[in-house]
Design an enzyme around this catalytic site. Structure first.
Site, mmCIF file in Angstrom:
data_model
loop_
_atom_site.group_PDB
_atom_site.id
_atom_site.type_symbol
_atom_site.label_atom_id
_atom_site.label_comp_id
_atom_site.label_asym_id
_atom_site.label_seq_id
_atom_site.Cartn_x
_atom_site.Cartn_y
_atom_site.Cartn_z
ATOM 1 N N ASP A 176 0.869 -1.173 0.000
ATOM 2 C CA ASP A 176 0.000 0.000 0.000
ATOM 3 C C ASP A 176 0.914 1.235 0.000
ATOM 4 O OD1 ASP A 176 -3.197 0.582 1.632
ATOM 5 O OD2 ASP A 176 -2.096 1.739 0.136
HETATM 6 C C1 GLC Z 1 -4.277 4.339 -0.304
HETATM 7 C C2 GLC Z 1 -5.155 3.188 0.099
HETATM 8 C C3 GLC Z 1 -5.279 2.098 -0.938
HETATM 9 C C4 GLC Z 1 -5.151 2.711 -2.322
HETATM 10 C C5 GLC Z 1 -3.733 3.235 -2.450
HETATM 11 C C6 GLC Z 1 -3.501 3.905 -3.812
HETATM 12 O O1 GLC Z 1 -3.562 4.808 0.792
HETATM 13 O O2 GLC Z 1 -4.907 2.559 1.353
HETATM 14 O O3 GLC Z 1 -6.552 1.467 -0.748
HETATM 15 O O4 GLC Z 1 -5.403 1.730 -3.310
HETATM 16 O O5 GLC Z 1 -3.411 4.155 -1.419
HETATM 17 O O6 GLC Z 1 -4.261 5.065 -3.902
#
Ligand code: GLC
Length: 722
Positions: free
Chosen positions: A264
């Site tokens: 993430d």
């Molecule tokens: C965010 C989220 C995740 C998302 C990623 C890209 O912090 O936790 O769900 O897909 O970043 O935006």
């Protein structure tokens, strides 16, 4: 390209180029107009070198940008390895459909499929190769802001709907430009953060992990999801992105997942703040050892992976394996032959917000609405035209939810527009009734609103929580309607009893006070682009509400978390819906049951559950039982009813829930019509994880019921024999 050619390509790459394939950058850093960037923005600064080696980007806006990003990279990359373009398309790209928590209320996997298929069409022409979806974190605590993003508190519902979304999005061949790869997230148990606080520590037993949290991810991987994203949280002491048990033992070992693992946003770098990595280099080592292929946005891999290999701390084989997984995904998407995949500016003009997509979005907004209360107010009669529309959402366009794409509010059909589309002759008096901001304590608008209500044939109170109060990083310690909305509602209803409340919110709210005096309450969640049209059709009876709660609504925040599939305890309260029973498992100041339970929802008609029958009372492990539920529409309007099937295992080697959803089916019935809904129950559905973490079933008595949680109407018993 063949596997052979991919391996040849890998051999031709330097260590820095291999590390670059495992780096994901924010497209916004390479595009003039900086896009909204979630999470802490990494120090990763755009550079020619980074552009040359990076393997993927996230967060871009349209086909034009997608092509420009690809062109810019391929011009600099001597190996001509195309970028993976990834985007959060959670519930629609340009045509926004209801938030996933609302979609769960449809109890309709086919509707989820249809909406996801629409989102796929719009995502593919936008140039998306991978969507960070589905999010299937089972969520049992409405204080957690991201509960809006998952389908349900119920693992079965989450898994089935997540799998439907994967099938719709990926299609039968990812090489086709119209298909998009799915990244299931957030692995694992992100929704179990202590105190409902986002990013917080998760500590659950192996059995709870296996029974409540893992099934939905597994269902999505079984449906073919090509990527998975470890969660931000520490799980039982180890942050997911460095958690070898989760990633190597379970994901790669037990489940045999061969796809790509992408961290993430900045989660690799956050291993330092978690306190398991001394610095970014250490974080890179831990993540690579745990099998994290791509480092999203932070530069741990970019700065340190090559050196870690050179000094022998990380094996080049591990890096090669990660790079090959990324190259195989690009190859399966056909990017080496067609780096633009489905990006098509002309098609964008034709596909975005087309009539077909709007119809799907509107139908979804209607099917996900949950009628919580209705004392003869709804539907409004057709003759009702002089309407007071009151509340902070009266003219709101932000009815799409935290994870709708930036600018979605530009396309929302507001409530007044929806009413006028349905009833051109409607006379609307619109009053906000409270301050410009939800949190305002300004009550000066209430008097005007009360006056407007007094003179109207009917009143619509459009209330809720602001769009930005749920979603990532948006946990709340209180779950009431913000600001003076309850006071506004009470005063308006005193002035005109012919009032319907419609709610816009991203999480279950505490409505206890509101429903004590409101004669009609319709939960709309964040219904998306077609909000206004759906609201009008529901209020005037062109559509009959059929949603059932995908998560219970708490009576008070003090009850949270209060999952429906609770255990009985050794001192169950005789009447869980009443106040205290000393020396039983209860509160002194509130009942145990939620205000509205999982699976609850009213209709403009009524349904009678006439019979539940089993075709046998004994079942062997390889057998199955046919369960038939007879339900009849006993009202005056046609409508849909979700028939729910619950299981109870009254005696087992470990405690088992007092009720557990094992199947559901939606039926449409005309007035007076009867349906026999047939389910098949197999031994698989009786399984649980025993004290030793083994998945198994045990012989003995089982109970099958229908109705909804805490209100099981009919029950029959059967025995699983040895
Ligand atoms: C965010 C989220 C995740 C998302 C990623 C890209 O912090 O936790 O769900 O897909 O970043 O935006």
């Amino acid at each position: 390209m063949t596997e052979q050619a991919l391996k040849k390509l890998l051999e031709s790459m330097t260590l820095e180029e291999k590390a670059g394939q495992l780096v994901q950058c924010n497209a916004g850093q390479f595009i003039a107009n900086q896009l909204e960037i979630t999470g802490p923005d990494g120090e990763m600064l755009p550079s020619e070198e980074l552009n040359r080696v990076m393997g993927s980007v996230l967060t871009f806006e349209d086909a034009k940008q997608a092509k420009a990003l690809q062109d810019k990279h391929l011009a600099a990359d001597p190996h001509k390895i195309p970028l993976l373009l990834m985007l959060d398309v959670i519930h629609g790209l340009r045509t926004t459909y209801p938030i996933p928590l609302a979609m769960g209320c449809s109890f309709d996997d086919d509707l989820v499929y249809e909406c996801a298929d629409m989102a796929r069409r719009e995502s593919s022409v936008c140039g998306v190769h991978v969507t960070f979806n589905p999010m299937v974190d089972t969520a049992r605590d409405p204080r957690w802001g991201r509960i809006l993003e998952t389908n349900s508190e119920e693992p079965l519902l989450n898994g089935r709907m997540g799998a439907a979304l994967v099938r719709a999005t990926q299609g039968d061949d990812l090489g086709k430009p119209e298909n998009v790869a799915c990244c299931v997230k957030h692995y694992a148990a992100y929704g179990a953060g202590e105190a409902g606080r986002d990013y917080n520590t998760v500590d659950v037993s192996e059995r709870m992990l296996r029974e409540t949290y893992l099934p939905a991810y597994k269902a999505c991987l079984d449906a073919g999801a090509r990527l998975i994203m470890p969660s931000f949280n520490a799980l039982n002491g180890v942050p997911s992105v460095a958690n070898k048990y989760l990633m190597n033992d379970i994901l790669r070992g037990e489940w045999g997942f061969e796809g790509v693992v992408i961290s993430d946003y900045d989660a690799v770098g956050e291993l330092v703040s978690h306190g398991v990595a001394a610095d970014l280099k250490d974080a890179a080592r831990l993540a690579m050892e745990a099998g994290c292929d791509i480092d999203m946005v932070k530069n741990a891999y970019y700065l340190h992976l090559a050196n870690l290999v050179r000094e022998g701390t990380v094996s080049e084989e591990a890096v090669d394996a990660a790079v090959m997984r990324v190259l195989r995904l690009k190859n399966e998407l056909g990017l080496f032959e067609n780096p633009y995949h489905g990006a098509d500016e002309q098609a964008e003009k034709e596909v975005y917000l087309c009539e077909k997509h709007r119809e799907i979005a509107r139908r979804a907004a209607e099917e996900t609405a949950v009628l919580l209360k209705n004392e003869g107010i709804l539907p409004f009669r057709r003759e009702v035209k002089h309407v007071a529309l009151i509340g902070p959402f009266a003219e709101e366009t932000r009815l799409n939810g935290f994870w709708s794409r930036p600018g979605a509010e530009r396309y929302t059909v507001t409530i007044p527009e929806g009413i006028r589309n349905l009833l051109p002759e409607a006379e609307l008096i619109i009053e906000r009734g409270c301050g410009a901001e939800f949190e305002d304590t300004d009550r000066s608008g209430i008097d005007r609103a009360v006056q407007a209500a007094a003179g109207a044939d009917a009143v619509i109170l459009a209330l809720g929580e602001p769009e930005n109060d749920s979603g990532e990083g948006r946990s709340r310690a209180e779950l009431d309607l913000p600001g003076p909305q309850a006071e506004l509602a009470r005063r308006v209803i005193e002035a005109n009893g012919n009032t319907a409340i419609i709610l816009f919110n991203g999480r279950p709210l505490v409505l206890t006070e509101l429903v004590s005096f409101a004669p009609a309450v319709l939960e709309m969640w964040y219904p998306g682009t077609e909000a206004g049209n759906a609201v009008a059709r529901l209020l005037w009876g062109e559509a009959n509400p059929c949603g059932k709660l995908s998560a219970g609504l708490p009576r008070s925040v003090g009850q949270c978390p209060n999952p429906y599939n609770r255990m009985n305890t050794g001192r169950p309260k005789p009447e869980p819906d009443s106040r205290a029973f000393p020396f039983t498992s209860c509160y002194l100041d509130t009942p145990n049951l939620p205000l509205y339970s999982f699976g609850f929802g009213l209709s403009y008609t009524t349904f009678a559950y006439e019979k539940l029958s089993l075709d046998r009372t004994q079942m062997t492990k390889d057998g199955e039982i046919r369960v038939t539920v007879t339900v009849r529409n006993t009202g005056a309007a046609a409508g849909k009813e979700t028939v729910q099937l619950y299981l109870r295992d009254p005696v087992a080697s470990v405690v088992r829930p007092v009720q557990q959803l094992i199947d559901y089916r939606k039926v449409f019935l005309k007035p007076g019509e009867r349906a026999e809904v047939v389910f098949t129950v197999s031994e698989m559905q009786l399984r649980f994880f025993d004290m030793n973490g083994r998945e198994m079933s045990e012989p003995g008595e089982f109970r099958i019921s229908t109705g909804y949680a805490d209100h099981l109407l009919l029950t029959e018993r059967f025995e699983l024999t040895k």
